[in-house]
Each structure stands twice: as C-alpha cells, then as structure tokens.
Design a protein around this motif. Structure first.
Motif, short mmCIF file in Angstrom:
data_model
loop_
_atom_site.label_atom_id
_atom_site.label_comp_id
_atom_site.label_asym_id
_atom_site.label_seq_id
_atom_site.Cartn_x
_atom_site.Cartn_y
_atom_site.Cartn_z
N LEU A 45 -11.38 10.42 2.74
CA LEU A 45 -9.99 10.11 2.37
C LEU A 45 -9.39 11.29 1.61
N GLY A 46 -8.13 11.62 1.92
CA GLY A 46 -7.45 12.72 1.23
C GLY A 46 -8.13 14.05 1.49
N CYS A 47 -8.34 14.38 2.76
CA CYS A 47 -9.13 15.57 3.13
C CYS A 47 -8.40 16.87 2.84
N LEU A 66 -9.09 11.77 6.83
CA LEU A 66 -7.74 11.19 6.74
C LEU A 66 -6.95 11.82 5.60
N ASP A 67 -5.66 11.98 5.82
CA ASP A 67 -4.78 12.44 4.74
C ASP A 67 -3.38 11.89 5.00
N ALA A 68 -2.65 11.64 3.90
CA ALA A 68 -1.31 11.05 4.04
C ALA A 68 -0.24 12.09 4.36
N ASP A 92 -2.96 6.47 5.03
CA ASP A 92 -2.85 6.23 3.60
C ASP A 92 -4.19 5.72 3.06
N ALA A 93 -4.70 6.36 2.02
CA ALA A 93 -6.00 5.96 1.46
C ALA A 93 -5.96 4.56 0.84
N TYR A 94 -4.77 4.07 0.50
CA TYR A 94 -4.67 2.70 -0.05
C TYR A 94 -4.90 1.66 1.04
N ALA A 108 -14.34 10.78 -1.07
CA ALA A 108 -13.02 11.18 -1.59
C ALA A 108 -13.24 12.31 -2.60
N VAL A 109 -12.68 13.47 -2.32
CA VAL A 109 -12.81 14.61 -3.24
C VAL A 109 -11.42 14.97 -3.76
N ASN A 110 -11.27 14.99 -5.06
CA ASN A 110 -10.01 15.35 -5.71
C ASN A 110 -8.84 14.48 -5.24
C1 LIG Z 1 -5.68 17.52 -4.56
S1 LIG Z 1 -5.56 17.38 -2.82
C2 LIG Z 1 -7.30 17.29 -2.40
C3 LIG Z 1 -7.58 17.75 -1.00
C4 LIG Z 1 -9.06 17.95 -0.69
N1 LIG Z 1 -9.80 16.72 -0.77
C5 LIG Z 1 -9.61 18.98 -1.64
O1 LIG Z 1 -10.29 18.61 -2.61
O2 LIG Z 1 -9.33 20.17 -1.43
C6 LIG Z 1 -5.09 15.70 -2.61
C7 LIG Z 1 -4.87 15.33 -1.15
O3 LIG Z 1 -4.72 13.92 -1.09
C8 LIG Z 1 -3.67 13.60 -0.22
N2 LIG Z 1 -3.12 12.29 -0.62
C9 LIG Z 1 -2.34 11.98 -1.68
N3 LIG Z 1 -2.09 10.65 -1.72
C10 LIG Z 1 -2.74 10.12 -0.65
C11 LIG Z 1 -2.86 8.82 -0.14
N4 LIG Z 1 -2.28 7.75 -0.73
N5 LIG Z 1 -3.58 8.64 0.99
C12 LIG Z 1 -4.17 9.69 1.61
N6 LIG Z 1 -4.11 10.95 1.17
C13 LIG Z 1 -3.40 11.17 0.05
C14 LIG Z 1 -2.68 14.74 -0.35
O4 LIG Z 1 -1.84 14.83 0.77
C15 LIG Z 1 -3.61 15.93 -0.53
O5 LIG Z 1 -3.93 16.53 0.70
#
Ligand SMILES: C[S@@+](CC[C@H](N)C(=O)[O-])C[C@H]1O[C@@H](n2cnc3c(N)ncnc32)[C@H](O)[C@@H]1O
Length: 219
Positions: A45-47, A66-68, A92-94, A108-110
C-alpha cells in the motif's frame, strides 16, 4: 480518493526521499522489508515510485503495488516495468476493494505517518491479509533522535520547496511504540521488529502475523 499532494513531487521523489530519510536508512529499511515479507502474494500500500517494491519483488512470488496518486502509479509502472511479478494499480489504502484474506502479506512503507487515519489503513491491511499471513510496516520517525537532530530534520524539510508541497493536515510521527499499539489493536499477533537507526532519521519497523483462525463475526 484523498487529495494528491504527492503527484507533483513525482519527478524528484526518489532524490527527495533519500535526502530526507538518509540513503543509509533507505537501504537498511529496504533490506529489512525485503527480508520480512512472506513468499507468495504480497500487496504493498502507498508504493510511491516503487523504491521499496523492488526488494519486495525479489523476495516473493507476486506483488500488487497500490498507490492513490495517478502520477506515482505511472512512475512506478515505468520504474518496475522490468519486474514480471509486479503489477501497479491506483487504489486507496483505506478501501482497496481487494477481497478479504486474499494476500499472504501486506506491506506499507512510509504511509502510516502521512495518512490522517493510520488505524483505518492498518484495519484494511488486517482485512486483506489471510489468516496466518503477515504485515510488514516501516515508517520514518524522529522519535529517539536528539533535540538537535529533530531540529535539523525540521530544517531539512522546510528549507526545500518539496517540504511544503508534502504538507497536509493529519500527518504525525509514528514511533516504534505507536506502531506496536496500532498492530496490536488491529488484532495482530506475534509482533516482532525493532527500530532501525539511521544517520539522519530512524525508522519504526514491524512484522506482525494475523491470527491463524479468523475471528468469529456475529451474523
Ligand atoms: C511518503 S510516500 C511513500 C512512498 C513509498 N512507500 C516510499 O516509502 O518511498 C507516501 C505515498 O502514499 C501515497 N498515499 C497517500 N495517501 C494514500 C492513500 N489513502 N491510499 C494509497 N496511497 C496513498 C502517496 O501518493 C505517496 O505515493
């Protein structure tokens, strides 16, 4: 879908992330995450641009990343095109829309420190991981840093325009202790992991297992 504050950063994201977290921490977290994911089918999630997806893909059979953010998804598709076992989708990760219990692992990283409701994301991770499957979570944190290093971290953020672009209400530091509480509250067992310390920032890091038998839910 949440408002996309990350898409505008896409061309500079990798360099920005390495600058903010420290290249040493990026490498250490990448190795820790890749070493902790189960074999089989893993959902991330949030790649983002896929910085951590590469290591995950080497450790498991198949990754759904997945990423939003549309621009982040497009960039990750380009970066990861050479990896036949990776698929990238906008979601959406939610509420991923994935079936209950379909993944062997969820990563999920960061992500948790930038979403307004991390509990909801962890609950979604719990929903889509199979009984006995694992979740792996890492989040850069300033907890545990000296006051001087915290100030330096704030300064590193605000001295570049990217720092303001990533600002969104509801962001918060996720310490190792907070992360442990989040996964316990979501019903995970066998919680293991230690904070990873870096030169610029640290990272909370956890691997937790879903109970082997799904909880009985009242009809
Ligand atoms: C800080 S970045 C981290 C990206 C990657 N995991 C990394 O550590 O390099 C946060 C990522 O989460 C995504 N994001 C934010 N809210 C989200 C959501 N509700 N669902 C999915 N992705 C989301 C953003 O688009 C962004 O690409």
């Amino acid at each position: 879908m949440p408002k996309d504050v990350w898409g505008p950063l896409v061309d500079h994201y990798d360099e920005w992330h390495s600058y903010m977290a420290g290249a040493d921490l990026v490498g250490a977290v990448s190795r820790a995450v890749a070493g902790a994911v189960p074999r089989g089918y893993v959902v991330e999630l949030g790649c983002g641009t896929g910085i951590y997806t590469r290591g995950i893909a080497r450790s498991c059979d198949r990754v759904l990343a997945l990423d939003a953010s549309g621009p982040m998804v497009e960039q990750a598709r380009v970066e990861l095109a050479h990896l036949a076992n990776v698929e990238v989708r906008e979601a959406d990760a939610y509420a991923t829309g994935l079936p209950d219990g379909e993944a062997d692992g969820v990563v999920a990283v960061n992500l948790l420190h930038i979403v307004p409701d991390p509990e909801l994301v962890v609950r979604e991770m719990r929903r889509i991981v199979r009984p006995g499957g694992s979740v792996v979570i890492a989040d850069a944190t300033v907890t545990g840093l000296s006051a001087a290093r915290v100030l330096e971290s704030v300064w590193r953020t605000v001295r570049r325009p990217e720092g303001f672009k990533t600002y969104r209400r509801g962001q918060h530091d996720i310490s190792q202790t907070t992360l442990e509480s989040l996964v316990h509250e979501a019903g995970f067992e066998s919680v293991a992991g230690d904070e990873i310390d870096g030169k610029v920032m640290n990272s909370a890091f956890i691997r937790a297992t879903a109970p082997a038998v799904s909880p009985i839910v009242d009809a």
